[in-house]
Design a protein around this motif. Structure first.
Motif, PDB file in Angstrom:
ATOM      1  N   ASN A   2      -4.029  28.528  26.772  1.00  0.00           N
ATOM      2  CA  ASN A   2      -2.725  27.930  26.425  1.00  0.00           C
ATOM      3  C   ASN A   2      -1.627  28.981  26.402  1.00  0.00           C
ATOM      4  O   ASN A   2      -0.510  28.730  26.863  1.00  0.00           O
ATOM      5  N   LYS A  58      -0.719  29.767  29.944  1.00  0.00           N
ATOM      6  CA  LYS A  58       0.124  28.717  30.536  1.00  0.00           C
ATOM      7  C   LYS A  58       1.580  28.910  30.133  1.00  0.00           C
ATOM      8  O   LYS A  58       2.483  28.744  30.949  1.00  0.00           O
ATOM      9  N   ASP A  90       2.963  31.791  32.101  1.00  0.00           N
ATOM     10  CA  ASP A  90       3.193  31.384  33.486  1.00  0.00           C
ATOM     11  C   ASP A  90       4.476  30.570  33.599  1.00  0.00           C
ATOM     12  O   ASP A  90       5.244  30.720  34.554  1.00  0.00           O
ATOM     13  N   HIS A  91       4.720  29.700  32.620  1.00  0.00           N
ATOM     14  CA  HIS A  91       5.946  28.896  32.601  1.00  0.00           C
ATOM     15  C   HIS A  91       7.170  29.813  32.489  1.00  0.00           C
ATOM     16  O   HIS A  91       8.171  29.621  33.190  1.00  0.00           O
TER      17      HIS A  91
END
Length: 99
Positions: A54, A57, A60-61
């Motif tokens: 998580n 992620k 990465d965003h």
């Protein structure tokens, strides 16, 4: 100049004094990491991996957002550069026409 160095106070009264070969008594009531681990105190590898996934992620965003903003910045710089060239070209043409 007049500042005192930061010193960490170590409280030696809380230490246990064991003889060699004697098992140390636990200082805190944490069951010593035995088989009856409390779920509030420990995580499994699966839970840790899910949490890290998580977090990855989210990073990465953020990386995607930075890439989009960088591309937008490059587009804006090219647009301003082309605008300046167009205005200078117009002014040069106007000056040569008026001579």
């Amino acid at each position: 100049m007049g500042t005192k160095p930061k010193v960490i106070d170590i409280n030696f009264k809380d230490r246990t004094h064991n003889t060699p070969g004697e098992a140390a008594s636990p200082r805190y009531n944490n069951n010593g990491g035995g088989g009856d681990m409390n779920d509030k105190d420990f995580v499994t590898h699966k839970e840790f991996d899910n949490a890290m996934h998580n977090i990855d992620k989210h990073f990465d965003h953020i990386d995607t957002k930075f890439a989009e903003q960088t591309l937008g910045l490059y587009k804006a710089m090219v647009s301003v550069g082309l605008g300046v060239i167009a205005i200078l070209g117009f002014l040069i043409t106007l000056v040569t026409f008026l001579k």
